[in-house]
Scaffold this motif. Structure first.
Motif, mmCIF file in Angstrom:
data_model
loop_
_atom_site.group_PDB
_atom_site.id
_atom_site.type_symbol
_atom_site.label_atom_id
_atom_site.label_comp_id
_atom_site.label_asym_id
_atom_site.label_seq_id
_atom_site.Cartn_x
_atom_site.Cartn_y
_atom_site.Cartn_z
ATOM 1 N N ALA A 1 0.834 -1.203 0.000
ATOM 2 C CA ALA A 1 0.000 0.000 0.000
ATOM 3 C C ALA A 1 0.870 1.254 0.000
ATOM 4 N N LYS A 2 1.972 1.212 0.737
ATOM 5 C CA LYS A 2 2.865 2.360 0.781
ATOM 6 C C LYS A 2 3.589 2.552 -0.555
ATOM 7 N N ILE A 3 3.906 1.460 -1.234
ATOM 8 C CA ILE A 3 4.546 1.570 -2.549
ATOM 9 C C ILE A 3 3.570 2.156 -3.565
ATOM 10 N N VAL A 4 2.315 1.706 -3.535
ATOM 11 C CA VAL A 4 1.305 2.267 -4.435
ATOM 12 C C VAL A 4 1.095 3.745 -4.135
ATOM 13 N N SER A 5 1.079 4.097 -2.857
ATOM 14 C CA SER A 5 0.954 5.505 -2.470
ATOM 15 C C SER A 5 2.123 6.323 -2.997
ATOM 16 N N LEU A 6 3.329 5.757 -2.894
ATOM 17 C CA LEU A 6 4.519 6.443 -3.403
ATOM 18 C C LEU A 6 4.450 6.608 -4.911
ATOM 19 N N LEU A 7 3.991 5.577 -5.602
ATOM 20 C CA LEU A 7 3.811 5.656 -7.057
ATOM 21 C C LEU A 7 2.844 6.775 -7.417
ATOM 22 N N THR A 8 1.782 6.905 -6.640
ATOM 23 C CA THR A 8 0.798 7.965 -6.877
ATOM 24 C C THR A 8 1.422 9.339 -6.688
ATOM 25 N N VAL A 9 2.237 9.493 -5.635
ATOM 26 C CA VAL A 9 2.904 10.774 -5.376
ATOM 27 C C VAL A 9 3.843 11.125 -6.517
ATOM 28 N N VAL A 10 4.629 10.144 -6.969
ATOM 29 C CA VAL A 10 5.557 10.372 -8.081
ATOM 30 C C VAL A 10 4.805 10.874 -9.309
ATOM 31 N N THR A 11 3.729 10.179 -9.644
ATOM 32 C CA THR A 11 2.952 10.532 -10.836
ATOM 33 C C THR A 11 2.329 11.912 -10.696
ATOM 34 N N ILE A 12 1.770 12.209 -9.524
ATOM 35 C CA ILE A 12 1.122 13.504 -9.296
ATOM 36 C C ILE A 12 2.130 14.649 -9.432
ATOM 37 N N LEU A 13 3.298 14.500 -8.821
ATOM 38 C CA LEU A 13 4.295 15.573 -8.870
ATOM 39 C C LEU A 13 4.801 15.803 -10.292
ATOM 40 N N LEU A 14 5.016 14.727 -11.043
ATOM 41 C CA LEU A 14 5.491 14.872 -12.415
ATOM 42 C C LEU A 14 4.439 15.538 -13.304
ATOM 43 N N ILE A 15 3.190 15.099 -13.173
ATOM 44 C CA ILE A 15 2.119 15.687 -13.978
ATOM 45 C C ILE A 15 1.900 17.142 -13.589
ATOM 46 N N PHE A 16 1.933 17.414 -12.283
ATOM 47 C CA PHE A 16 1.780 18.801 -11.834
ATOM 48 C C PHE A 16 2.889 19.679 -12.397
ATOM 49 N N LEU A 17 4.125 19.168 -12.386
ATOM 50 C CA LEU A 17 5.253 19.938 -12.900
ATOM 51 C C LEU A 17 5.035 20.314 -14.357
ATOM 52 N N VAL A 18 4.556 19.374 -15.159
ATOM 53 C CA VAL A 18 4.342 19.643 -16.584
ATOM 54 C C VAL A 18 3.188 20.617 -16.795
ATOM 55 N N LEU A 19 2.055 20.357 -16.151
ATOM 56 C CA LEU A 19 0.877 21.205 -16.358
ATOM 57 C C LEU A 19 1.124 22.636 -15.862
ATOM 58 N N SER A 20 1.731 22.764 -14.689
ATOM 59 C CA SER A 20 1.987 24.111 -14.158
ATOM 60 C C SER A 20 3.017 24.850 -15.009
ATOM 61 N N SER A 21 3.994 24.126 -15.559
ATOM 62 C CA SER A 21 4.990 24.795 -16.406
ATOM 63 C C SER A 21 4.382 25.224 -17.739
ATOM 64 N N TYR A 22 3.376 24.491 -18.228
ATOM 65 C CA TYR A 22 2.651 24.962 -19.414
ATOM 66 C C TYR A 22 1.963 26.293 -19.112
ATOM 67 N N ILE A 23 1.351 26.382 -17.939
ATOM 68 C CA ILE A 23 0.642 27.610 -17.568
ATOM 69 C C ILE A 23 1.631 28.760 -17.376
ATOM 70 N N VAL A 24 2.688 28.514 -16.589
ATOM 71 C CA VAL A 24 3.672 29.561 -16.319
ATOM 72 C C VAL A 24 4.377 29.987 -17.604
ATOM 73 N N GLY A 25 4.753 29.020 -18.438
ATOM 74 C CA GLY A 25 5.448 29.332 -19.684
ATOM 75 C C GLY A 25 4.583 30.111 -20.655
ATOM 76 N N THR A 26 3.317 29.751 -20.743
ATOM 77 C CA THR A 26 2.411 30.452 -21.657
ATOM 78 C C THR A 26 2.149 31.874 -21.184
ATOM 79 N N LEU A 27 1.984 32.052 -19.864
ATOM 80 C CA LEU A 27 1.777 33.393 -19.328
ATOM 81 C C LEU A 27 3.011 34.269 -19.530
ATOM 82 N N ALA A 28 4.189 33.667 -19.444
ATOM 83 C CA ALA A 28 5.427 34.445 -19.534
ATOM 84 C C ALA A 28 5.861 34.704 -20.974
#
Length: 266
Positions: free
Chosen positions: A111-138
């Protein structure tokens, strides 16, 4: 029947671990830090671009720039969050309380490994989506993706970013497994994070040794995710993934052995 009961128990454990993940302030602090890194990159690009003309990045290419320059930010954050799931819970007694319930230690680890996998995926996706927003605004969206001197058609950058995220999941998950194993071994949050960070710190020192660098997880973490942007043979990619899988297998086996014999209930 026993299999279904075990599956339901594991599913409830995963739900509990995910609930704890999303309740943690550290996860959202990590997201704020990633956003701050992106904003800092915007100012740095503007400063470096002052005084000469050339191709500025746009909203399509900015995520690729951020991904390449944030190669060690994500592992550090994952290490901190992974240490919390074992060492911090051991210190607070939450790990003991979980095992006082009729649950398997191995299921809890899964369960902890699956939770860690979820965190990894969330942080990577957030990094990409937020950088699209920041990059487009800038810089604006732009007409095409520009990476160095290579041009991709509109939308091509999104495909490459998705490939990088996909190839980043396993290396970062394996790095998190290093922290989990050390945390099970030492039950010390700071020590487990520090030991994992040492691996990242010594990575540049071994890259000059061709016979060793391919077997080092820090090197593979820098190379494998960026296969879509490099002139890299498919065999090199599969070889790197094999090294990461070997690390994961050894760390998983070690973690199973540790959690089985660890005197958590004392």
């Amino acid at each position: 029947m026993s299999f279904c009961k075990g599956a339901r128990s594991l599913f409830r454990l995963i739900q509990c671990e995910l609930f704890k993940v999303f309740r943690q302030k550290k996860l959202y602090v990590c997201m704020l830090i990633l956003t701050a890194v992106e904003i800092s990159a915007v100012f740095q690009i503007h400063r470096e671009a002052a005084g000469f003309t050339g191709f500025e990045p746009n909203g399509q290419s900015f995520p690729l720039i951020v991904l390449r320059n944030s190669i060690f930010f994500i592992p550090i954050m994952i290490g901190i969050l992974a240490a919390d799931t074992i060492a911090e819970e051991y210190r607070s007694g939450n790990l003991k309380r979980a095992l006082l319930c009729p649950v398997s230690r191995i299921d809890l680890l899964h369960a902890k490994i699956v939770s860690l996998l979820t965190v990894v995926t969330i942080l990577l996706i957030f990094l990409v989506l937020s950088s699209y927003i920041v990059g487009t605004l800038a810089f604006g969206w732009g007409e095409r993706t520009v990476v160095g001197e290579i041009f991709y058609p509109s939308g091509g950058g999104a495909r490459i970013a998705a490939q990088i995220v996909l190839l980043s999941v396993l290396p970062n998950l394996t790095f998190g497994m290093i922290v989990i194993f050390i945390a099970l071994l030492t039950t010390n949050s700071g020590g487990s994070i520090g030991a994992a960070l040492v691996l990242l710190a010594v990575s540049p020192l071994v890259e000059g040794i061709p016979q060793v660098k391919y077997l080092f997880i820090g090197y593979q973490m820098k190379v494998i995710p960026f296969y879509p942007l490099q002139d890299m043979a498919v065999m090199d990619l599969w070889g790197g993934l094999a090294v990461i899988l070997a690390y994961f297998g050894v760390l998983y086996t070690g973690s199973v052995m540790m959690i089985r014999k660890k005197d958590i209930l004392i």
